[in-house]
Scaffold this motif. Structure first.
Motif, PDB file in Angstrom:
ATOM      1  N   CYS A  52       0.839  -1.193   0.000  1.00 38.30           N
ATOM      2  CA  CYS A  52       0.000   0.000   0.000  1.00 38.30           C
ATOM      3  C   CYS A  52       0.881   1.253   0.000  1.00 38.30           C
ATOM      4  CB  CYS A  52      -0.908  -0.005   1.222  1.00 38.30           C
ATOM      5  SG  CYS A  52      -2.044   1.388   1.249  1.00 38.30           S
ATOM      6  N   HIS A  54      -0.323   4.383   0.791  1.00 36.89           N
ATOM      7  CA  HIS A  54      -0.912   5.480   1.552  1.00 36.89           C
ATOM      8  C   HIS A  54       0.002   5.962   2.677  1.00 36.89           C
ATOM      9  CE1 HIS A  54      -4.624   6.151  -0.384  1.00 36.89           C
ATOM     10  NE2 HIS A  54      -5.169   4.987  -0.100  1.00 36.89           N
ATOM     11  N   CYS A  56       0.314   6.123   5.814  1.00 31.82           N
ATOM     12  CA  CYS A  56      -0.286   5.366   6.916  1.00 31.82           C
ATOM     13  C   CYS A  56       0.845   4.624   7.610  1.00 31.82           C
ATOM     14  CB  CYS A  56      -1.304   4.376   6.322  1.00 31.82           C
ATOM     15  SG  CYS A  56      -1.918   3.132   7.467  1.00 31.82           S
ATOM     16  N   ASP A  58       1.038   1.728   8.671  1.00 28.73           N
ATOM     17  CA  ASP A  58       1.036   0.275   8.549  1.00 28.73           C
ATOM     18  C   ASP A  58       1.781  -0.271   7.325  1.00 28.73           C
ATOM     19  OD1 ASP A  58      -0.655   0.933  10.611  1.00 28.73           O
ATOM     20  OD2 ASP A  58      -1.982  -0.749  10.273  1.00 28.73           O
ATOM     21  N   SER A  59       1.750   0.439   6.201  1.00 28.18           N
ATOM     22  CA  SER A  59       2.445   0.011   4.972  1.00 28.18           C
ATOM     23  C   SER A  59       2.209  -1.473   4.682  1.00 28.18           C
ATOM     24  CB  SER A  59       3.948   0.294   5.055  1.00 28.18           C
ATOM     25  OG  SER A  59       4.170   1.673   5.169  1.00 28.18           O
ATOM     26  N   CYS A  60       0.973  -1.828   4.437  1.00 26.50           N
ATOM     27  CA  CYS A  60       0.598  -3.238   4.276  1.00 26.50           C
ATOM     28  C   CYS A  60       1.197  -3.868   3.018  1.00 26.50           C
ATOM     29  CB  CYS A  60      -0.918  -3.353   4.174  1.00 26.50           C
ATOM     30  SG  CYS A  60      -1.756  -2.878   5.678  1.00 26.50           S
ATOM     31  N   LEU A  87      -5.834  -6.048   4.747  1.00 27.88           N
ATOM     32  CA  LEU A  87      -5.821  -4.637   4.387  1.00 27.88           C
ATOM     33  C   LEU A  87      -6.977  -3.986   5.130  1.00 27.88           C
ATOM     34  CD1 LEU A  87      -5.340  -5.032   0.514  1.00 27.88           C
ATOM     35  CD2 LEU A  87      -3.565  -4.748   2.255  1.00 27.88           C
ATOM     36  N   CYS A  88      -6.891  -2.684   5.343  1.00 30.66           N
ATOM     37  CA  CYS A  88      -8.012  -2.033   6.022  1.00 30.66           C
ATOM     38  C   CYS A  88      -9.220  -1.989   5.084  1.00 30.66           C
ATOM     39  CB  CYS A  88      -7.619  -0.635   6.479  1.00 30.66           C
ATOM     40  SG  CYS A  88      -7.228   0.474   5.135  1.00 30.66           S
ATOM     41  N   LYS A  90     -10.911   0.288   3.796  1.00 22.49           N
ATOM     42  CA  LYS A  90     -10.927   1.239   2.680  1.00 22.49           C
ATOM     43  C   LYS A  90     -10.037   0.788   1.518  1.00 22.49           C
ATOM     44  CE  LYS A  90      -7.820   4.130   5.386  1.00 22.49           C
ATOM     45  NZ  LYS A  90      -8.279   4.219   6.755  1.00 22.49           N
ATOM     46  N   MET A  91      -9.180  -0.208   1.756  1.00 22.90           N
ATOM     47  CA  MET A  91      -8.286  -0.654   0.675  1.00 22.90           C
ATOM     48  C   MET A  91      -8.623  -2.054   0.161  1.00 22.90           C
ATOM     49  SD  MET A  91      -6.180   1.572  -0.414  1.00 22.90           S
ATOM     50  CE  MET A  91      -4.828   0.673  -1.190  1.00 22.90           C
ATOM     51  N   VAL A 224      -4.310   0.314  12.214  1.00 23.69           N
ATOM     52  CA  VAL A 224      -5.123  -0.886  12.485  1.00 23.69           C
ATOM     53  C   VAL A 224      -4.303  -2.140  12.767  1.00 23.69           C
ATOM     54  CG1 VAL A 224      -7.127  -0.039  11.221  1.00 23.69           C
ATOM     55  CG2 VAL A 224      -5.421  -1.394  10.015  1.00 23.69           C
ATOM     56  N   HIS A 225      -3.063  -2.179  12.281  1.00 19.00           N
ATOM     57  CA  HIS A 225      -2.266  -3.378  12.526  1.00 19.00           C
ATOM     58  C   HIS A 225      -1.494  -3.320  13.839  1.00 19.00           C
ATOM     59  CE1 HIS A 225      -3.188  -3.629   8.252  1.00 19.00           C
ATOM     60  NE2 HIS A 225      -3.209  -4.928   8.473  1.00 19.00           N
ATOM     61  N   HIS A 621      -8.861   8.051   2.935  1.00 18.66           N
ATOM     62  CA  HIS A 621      -7.514   8.195   3.479  1.00 18.66           C
ATOM     63  C   HIS A 621      -7.063   9.599   3.119  1.00 18.66           C
ATOM     64  CE1 HIS A 621      -3.914   6.475   5.273  1.00 18.66           C
ATOM     65  NE2 HIS A 621      -3.360   7.481   4.618  1.00 18.66           N
TER      66      HIS A 621
HETATM   67  S1  SF4 Z   1      -3.977  -0.012   6.863  1.00 18.94           S
HETATM   68 FE1  SF4 Z   1      -5.004   0.478   4.931  1.00 18.94          FE
HETATM   69  S2  SF4 Z   1      -4.252   2.500   4.323  1.00 18.94           S
HETATM   70 FE2  SF4 Z   1      -2.873   1.689   5.890  1.00 18.94          FE
HETATM   71  S3  SF4 Z   1      -1.236   0.702   4.727  1.00 18.94           S
HETATM   72 FE3  SF4 Z   1      -2.738  -0.878   5.235  1.00 18.94          FE
HETATM   73  S4  SF4 Z   1      -4.105  -0.974   3.481  1.00 18.94           S
HETATM   74 FE4  SF4 Z   1      -2.966   0.961   3.351  1.00 18.94          FE
END
Ligand code: SF4
Length: 728
Positions: A52, A54, A56, A58-60, A87-88, A90-91, A224-225, A621
């Motif tokens: 990802c 974004h 953010c 977390d950088s998923c 993934l959150c 929104k993604m 979130v992670h 986001h």
């Molecule tokens: S939590 Fe969502 S916005 Fe954040 S890196 Fe993961 S997928 Fe992207």
């Protein structure tokens, strides 16, 4: 969470180009199975790794299954232990939400109508580049390179597509430099004054913590992670305290919520110090060996007694005392802080003072104790970041800096010398994300301003462009993703060919450089070459992490020796190597010690409410995804949180349409009376696109472009409004 899409095709969307932009909403809401080509075979299925993009923590890591050039599956990479295949929300449906969004721009566009109205026609890449280069050259010849302002930010935080090639172009041009301060600048500046760096403990080590303060972070929704680690720490006996003026989703799950008045965090931290010192709860050996300026701090915090601090923060005196005691005696105690407390005129000192607390109590000694902040410094040591700095070789002269927070003021300032005559916007949507929306719009309307935007959509900013160039999405280009919230490095590979005529940001600047006549070899470097060069390092954190390894596996954890207890024996990044309670370098500016400053009471009578703006985190986001139909539905109409006491005094009921207004503008909102803010405070989300909501104005129509105390960040939460019930 919505059911995960299984299959979809890109072919149906190629060629929509500007036709899509006119508002067709084909892809959104369709089950992905209907978008797949039935003729696919499994003959050449492959897995492509990515991450990802974004802004953010977390950088998923993700995986894309591609078959015959079509995406068959998309989702989080289950093998990455930190992001763990999730993934959150929104993604989850990112491919059809963004890459295949029917409104996506797939050809260059040239303005045909009045700036801001959004009238455009298609134009070829060749012609658009030629016209932009000619206009730019003529403007630079007349007004100089500094008349050009590049406005690029974290629309992607990938090391290549964020700025690797654009930096080279603008440096060679002698353009004005953009101070990227809208997010993180006071947090970084404040923490650095005290500790000399921003890195704290590793995110996973929160499992060892037994007293966790989430200070200015809505972790459950915007980190979130990390949240499962917080919950697991609680299972193991940790107490969770949230400090936030808003009763956020995270605050609702905490063991204790300290709901202080906005912008008073520094006072609370200094009050905690007062109690800790007075009650002898300090770690004197740690202070003696690893800190500077304790005697001055001790005197300074005498004025921040619990009674005074409680009055400033709007909380009970006993809460200040108990909280300080508990923090100082619990072990290991951890403060996780993020951006929430920075956007005000006390923001820098808030981070600085909170950042001093673990040195006062010796919390750094414990595994899982201390601070948790940004992790990007670990990547800075490990990855060959010098590749990003090589552009400085291209500079002929030093050029001026301008603060992105004040874009509106800058665009409208006739006395700037030189005035901004050309604006490049990429990875950014300032009409939505930067304070003083209406002032920015005024500036963008200037007929003598050439505005060039590189984008996926005709955003509220792009509507003012003279030219828009279509950018690729993360599924269509190479990038390298580091992180500011965890320690995994990702290589993002393109899963599909670029849609339509879209090109990576890097390629746009490569082509423009050539068209402009820049022949330096660095403009010939490909994205893959740039990507590979980041791995040209022998730092031990990068042992075994090569381009080829990441191409095969997607992600790798930095090889950080563990247990990682970074400041058990001092080792701070300041020039003294100690945590500096007193900063001699700030003596001249009167900031040698952190202080709480009362925000100007100007306009309080006219605008009685303190306005907070927070991220709309469920679907958006920042401004990204603000045009995705199902995510707009998830977010719902923009709301204004009020206390029931304030609502009653204005005869406002839950669900009523209300108008928040001040000297900068007005915004139409839906009242939410759930007592999630204190009396005297109102709160609205940001991220909505003005053109897609009633009233054509969003939160930044109300905010000011004043600056924070340290770091030049936005003091946009120092904002006051009046609220009235809408008459219709
Ligand atoms: S939590 Fe969502 S916005 Fe954040 S890196 Fe993961 S997928 Fe992207």
């Amino acid at each position: 969470m919505s059911e995960k899409p299984k299959k979809f095709s890109r072919r149906k969307f190629i060629g929509l180009g500007i036709q899509g932009y006119t508002g067709v909403q084909l892809a959104q809401g369709l089950p992905l199975s209907l978008l797949a080509s039935p003729s696919c075979t499994k003959s050449n299925a492959k897995t492509v790794h990515g991450a990802c993009y974004h802004d953010c923590p977390d950088s998923c890591s993700w995986k894309v299954t591609v078959e015959n050039g079509e995406i068959r599956d998309f989702g989080g990479d289950k093998d990455n232990p930190f992001t763990a295949g999730k993934l959150c929300d929104k993604m989850e449906t990112f491919p059809q939400d963004i890459t295949f969004h029917p409104d996506r721009i797939l050809t260059p566009l040239k303005r045909t109508g009045i700036k801001g109205e959004g009238g455009f026609e298609k134009i070829s890449w060749e012609q658009a580049l030629k016209e932009v280069a000619q206009k730019l050259k003529s403007s630079v010849d007349t007004h100089g390179g500094e008349s050009v302002l590049p406005f690029g930010y974290m629309g992607t935080q990938g090391l290549i597509q964020k700025a690797a090639m654009s930096q080279r172009f603008f440096t060679k041009l002698g353009a004005t430099n953009l101070a990227e301060t809208i997010c993180g600048a006071p947090a970084i500046a404040g923490n650095k004054v005290a500790n000399g760096q921003v890195m704290g403990i590793l995110p996973e080590d929160i499992l060892h913590s037994r007293f966790i303060i989430l200070w200015g972070t809505n972790t459950k929704h915007s980190n979130v992670h990390l949240w499962p680690f917080v919950l697991e720490a609680r299972n193991r006996g940790a107490k969770i305290i949230v400090i936030d003026p808003f009763r956020s989703a995270t605050a609702m799950e905490a063991d204790q919520h300290i709901q202080l008045m906005p912008g008073t965090d520094v006072a609370l931290a200094l009050g905690m110090m007062h109690v800790i010192i007075k009650e002898g709860l300090t770690d004197d050996a740690y202070i003696e060996k690893y800190t500077l300026g304790y005697d001055a701090l001790k005197v300074h915090v005498q004025e921040y007694d619990p009674f005074t601090v409680a009055a400033i923060c709007g909380i009970e005196e006993q809460i200040v005392i108990d909280f300080a005691r508990e923090y100082a005696t619990a072990k290991p105690s951890l403060i996780r802080y993020l951006i929430g407390m920075e956007h005000n005129s006390n923001g820098g000192d808030a981070f600085r003072s909170v950042g001093m607390l673990p040195s006062l109590t010796g919390a750094w000694r414990d595994h899982g104790g201390g601070l948790m902040h940004f992790t990007y410094e670990l990547f800075g040591k490990a990855v060959n970041y010098e590749r990003l700095d090589m552009y400085t070789e291209l500079a002929e002269n030093e050029t001026r800096w301008m603060n992105m927070v004040q874009l509106g003021t800058l665009l409208n300032d006739p006395d700037l010398n030189p005035q901004i005559k050309t604006l490049f916007v990429f990875n950014a949507n300032p009409v939505v994300t930067i304070p003083n929306q209406n002032l920015i719009r005024e500036g963008l309307k200037r007929e003598d301003l050439l505005t060039v935007v590189v984008e996926h959509f005709v955003t509220d900013t792009a509507k003012y462009a003279d030219y828009i160039f279509p950018a690729t999405t993360q599924l269509e280009h190479w990038d390298v993703a580091d992180s500011w919230g965890q320690v995994y490095l990702n290589l993002n590979q393109p899963a599909i060919e670029p849609m339509g005529e879209a090109k990576p940001n890097s390629e746009f600047f490569r082509l423009l450089a050539k068209e402009y006549g820049f022949n330096d070899a660095c403009f010939d470097e490909s994205d893959i070459e740039i990507a590979k060069s980041f791995f040209d390092t022998d730092h031990p954190y990068m042992e075994g992490i090569t381009f080829d390894y990441l191409k095969k596996n997607g992600w790798a954890r930095l090889k950080i020796p563990e247990p990682y207890i970074p400041h058990a024996a001092g080792n701070f990044g300041t020039s003294s190597g100690k945590c500096e309670f007193y900063s001699a370098s700030l003596e001249d500016s009167g900031q040698a010690l952190p202080v709480y400053k009362t925000v100007s009471a100007e306009n309080v009578g006219k605008y009685p409410f303190h306005l907070l703006t927070v991220k709309a985190t469920k679907g958006f986001h920042n401004s990204s995804h603000g045009n995705v139909k199902h995510l707009m539905e998830t977010e719902g109409l923009p709301t204004l949180d009020m206390s029931s006491e304030d609502a009653q005094s204005r005869n406002i009921s839950d669900g009523d349409e209300v108008i928040a207004q001040n000297q900068n503008g007005s915004v139409v909102l839906r009242a939410r009376i759930k007592d999630r803010v204190r009396p005297g405070v109102v709160l609205m989300p940001h991220g909505y696109w003005p053109s897609l909501v009633k009233g054509n104005a969003t939160s930044n129509a109300l905010t000011n472009d004043g600056l924070s105390d340290l770091g030049g960040g936005a003091a946009l939460q120092d904002c006051r409004v009046e609220v009235t019930k809408s008459s219709g």
